[in-house]
Design a protein around this motif. Structure first.
Motif, PDB file in Angstrom:
ATOM      1  N   LYS A   2       0.841  -1.192   0.000  1.00 33.75           N
ATOM      2  CA  LYS A   2       0.000   0.000   0.000  1.00 33.75           C
ATOM      3  C   LYS A   2       0.873   1.238   0.000  1.00 33.75           C
ATOM      4  CE  LYS A   2      -2.899  -3.188   1.381  1.00 33.75           C
ATOM      5  NZ  LYS A   2      -2.630  -3.469   2.803  1.00 33.75           N
ATOM      6  N   CYS A   3       0.227   2.368   0.032  1.00 34.06           N
ATOM      7  CA  CYS A   3       0.940   3.637  -0.038  1.00 34.06           C
ATOM      8  C   CYS A   3       1.925   3.794   1.104  1.00 34.06           C
ATOM      9  CB  CYS A   3      -0.052   4.788  -0.004  1.00 34.06           C
ATOM     10  SG  CYS A   3       0.700   6.389  -0.249  1.00 34.06           S
ATOM     11  N   VAL A   4       1.451   3.687   2.302  1.00 38.27           N
ATOM     12  CA  VAL A   4       2.346   3.716   3.461  1.00 38.27           C
ATOM     13  C   VAL A   4       2.006   2.497   4.297  1.00 38.27           C
ATOM     14  CG1 VAL A   4       2.902   6.149   3.641  1.00 38.27           C
ATOM     15  CG2 VAL A   4       0.734   5.350   4.525  1.00 38.27           C
TER      16      VAL A   4
ATOM     17  N   GLN B  23       1.348   6.516  -5.222  1.00 31.70           N
ATOM     18  CA  GLN B  23       0.309   5.603  -4.762  1.00 31.70           C
ATOM     19  C   GLN B  23      -0.809   6.234  -3.953  1.00 31.70           C
ATOM     20  OE1 GLN B  23       1.267   1.455  -4.000  1.00 31.70           O
ATOM     21  NE2 GLN B  23       3.364   2.097  -3.691  1.00 31.70           N
ATOM     22  N   CYS B  24      -0.578   7.434  -3.439  1.00 28.95           N
ATOM     23  CA  CYS B  24      -1.653   8.054  -2.671  1.00 28.95           C
ATOM     24  C   CYS B  24      -1.423   9.544  -2.558  1.00 28.95           C
ATOM     25  CB  CYS B  24      -1.786   7.439  -1.277  1.00 28.95           C
ATOM     26  SG  CYS B  24      -0.384   7.747  -0.210  1.00 28.95           S
ATOM     27  N   GLU B  27       1.517  10.844  -0.649  1.00 29.27           N
ATOM     28  CA  GLU B  27       2.782  10.783  -1.377  1.00 29.27           C
ATOM     29  C   GLU B  27       2.903  11.997  -2.306  1.00 29.27           C
ATOM     30  OE1 GLU B  27       3.263   6.979  -3.210  1.00 29.27           O
ATOM     31  OE2 GLU B  27       5.300   7.420  -3.915  1.00 29.27           O
ATOM     32  N   LYS B 119      -4.046  -5.525  -7.708  1.00 29.34           N
ATOM     33  CA  LYS B 119      -2.899  -6.136  -7.049  1.00 29.34           C
ATOM     34  C   LYS B 119      -3.361  -7.291  -6.194  1.00 29.34           C
ATOM     35  CE  LYS B 119       0.695  -2.864  -6.355  1.00 29.34           C
ATOM     36  NZ  LYS B 119       1.707  -2.440  -5.393  1.00 29.34           N
ATOM     37  N   ASN B 122      -1.883  -8.497   0.534  1.00 26.88           N
ATOM     38  CA  ASN B 122      -0.974  -9.234   1.409  1.00 26.88           C
ATOM     39  C   ASN B 122      -1.416  -9.111   2.862  1.00 26.88           C
ATOM     40  OD1 ASN B 122      -0.357  -6.595   1.774  1.00 26.88           O
ATOM     41  ND2 ASN B 122       1.845  -6.811   1.549  1.00 26.88           N
ATOM     42  N   VAL B 123      -2.710  -8.785   3.052  1.00 21.35           N
ATOM     43  CA  VAL B 123      -3.252  -8.635   4.394  1.00 21.35           C
ATOM     44  C   VAL B 123      -3.793  -9.988   4.867  1.00 21.35           C
ATOM     45  CG1 VAL B 123      -5.057  -7.515   5.761  1.00 21.35           C
ATOM     46  CG2 VAL B 123      -3.834  -6.225   4.017  1.00 21.35           C
ATOM     47  N   ARG B 133      -6.241  -0.769  -6.482  1.00 16.86           N
ATOM     48  CA  ARG B 133      -5.501   0.329  -5.858  1.00 16.86           C
ATOM     49  C   ARG B 133      -5.447   1.495  -6.833  1.00 16.86           C
ATOM     50  NH1 ARG B 133      -4.361   1.315  -1.226  1.00 16.86           N
ATOM     51  NH2 ARG B 133      -2.528   2.429  -1.913  1.00 16.86           N
TER      52      ARG B 133
END
Lengths: 179, 179
Positions: A2-4, B23-24, B27, B119, B122-123, B133
């Motif tokens: 993810k972004c962060v 990505q966000c 950022e 994507k 990965n959670v 995303r």
DNA sequence: TAGACGTAGA
DNA sequence: TCTACGTCTA
């Protein structure tokens, strides 16, 4: 990813010490202290059961700092002042369930306190004006000692969690008095 | 300063090249491309007048990419689908005013396009599932060529700004076709 | 798709 | 105080 984001951990976060300060939720997330941007209670799944990893006390619920080692933390959900929706009784789901599970498993929960600080703005137009900024402070690891249900300010059932600070940590009393 | 912040600039941001991906919004803010977390139009005050610094096209308004060098960008505000409030005619305030001023001053505006990418998560719990995303792509500097008022999808008056890409920049056609 | 103890600027 | 082309998890 993810972004962060960094991986979620239960308990200590390497490199983060009691009293460390942060300026926003995104920073808490990058550091790994608290991953959710909005919710007060963060948690992770371990062996099919969710356990609380961290809580943030942003003074938006009726939390009470009873002493330097006891925090009465309110469960989440049902609050009409937050959602604008009809008030509801809180349920043992998500964060509330995670705190209950953490009590039973006696697993540590990171506690993050907040405080408002006032600063001079450096934005063109409002430069020099005093503005309020939120500050987040890592207070250390707590165990959930007990929980109970009570009627909240708005009449609905809310859960209260008695968070008890683990003793084997640097004291944090002076900072808390400032908070 | 604030949690994530760098100084605002008009025009080029050193170190950022056409086609760079982010990505966000946080950022974009850290990099200095677009400072506001929510608003599509960012601007700054220069000599007592606000000028647009950057716009984000997140596909939430009726923006139209007419070609690789012309973007019709909708003004902000009044939209009931966003706010849940009664619809209103857009006004020349804040971002809309800034774009109008930028047209008159012929100052460059950074344009950031977006695209959804899928994507693998990965959670824990949803690991492996496909998740969507947002991706932000820097498209370069544009000049506001003209603006007009029209009736929007909901019947209210909305502003349209014809954004024309400055020629002296690396082309970006292939990436745009993918967007 | 909804819901949440955000965030910054006007 | 209010708004806004956010962001994530369930």
């Amino acid at each position: 990813g993810k972004c962060v984001n960094v991986s979620k951990l239960l308990g200590l976060v390497p490199g983060v010490n009691v009293g460390d300060r942060f300026q926003c939720r995104a920073e808490l997330k990058v550091i790994g202290l608290h991953h959710d941007f909005h919710f007060g209670i963060d948690y992770m799944e371990i062996d099919g059961k969710i356990l609380a990893t961290s809580i943030v006390d942003a003074h938006r619920y009726d939390n009470v700092l009873k002493s330097s080692r006891v925090l009465i933390y309110s469960g989440e959900g049902g609050n009409p002042s937050i959602t604008g929706k009809p008030l509801k009784d809180q349920k043992f789901v998500k964060g509330n369930l995670a705190l209950k599970n953490s009590m039973e498993a006696r697993t540590p929960v990171r506690v993050i306190l907040t405080s408002k600080i006032s600063k001079k703005s450096n934005v063109v137009g409002t430069s020099g004006k005093e503005i309020e900024r939120m500050m987040y402070i890592y207070d250390g690891l707590y165990i959930v000692g007990e929980y109970w249900k009570e009627r909240g300010r708005f009449g609905n059932h809310v859960y209260k969690f008695k968070m008890v600070r683990i003793d084997e940590q640097p004291p944090f009393d002076m900072i808390k008095q400032a908070v």
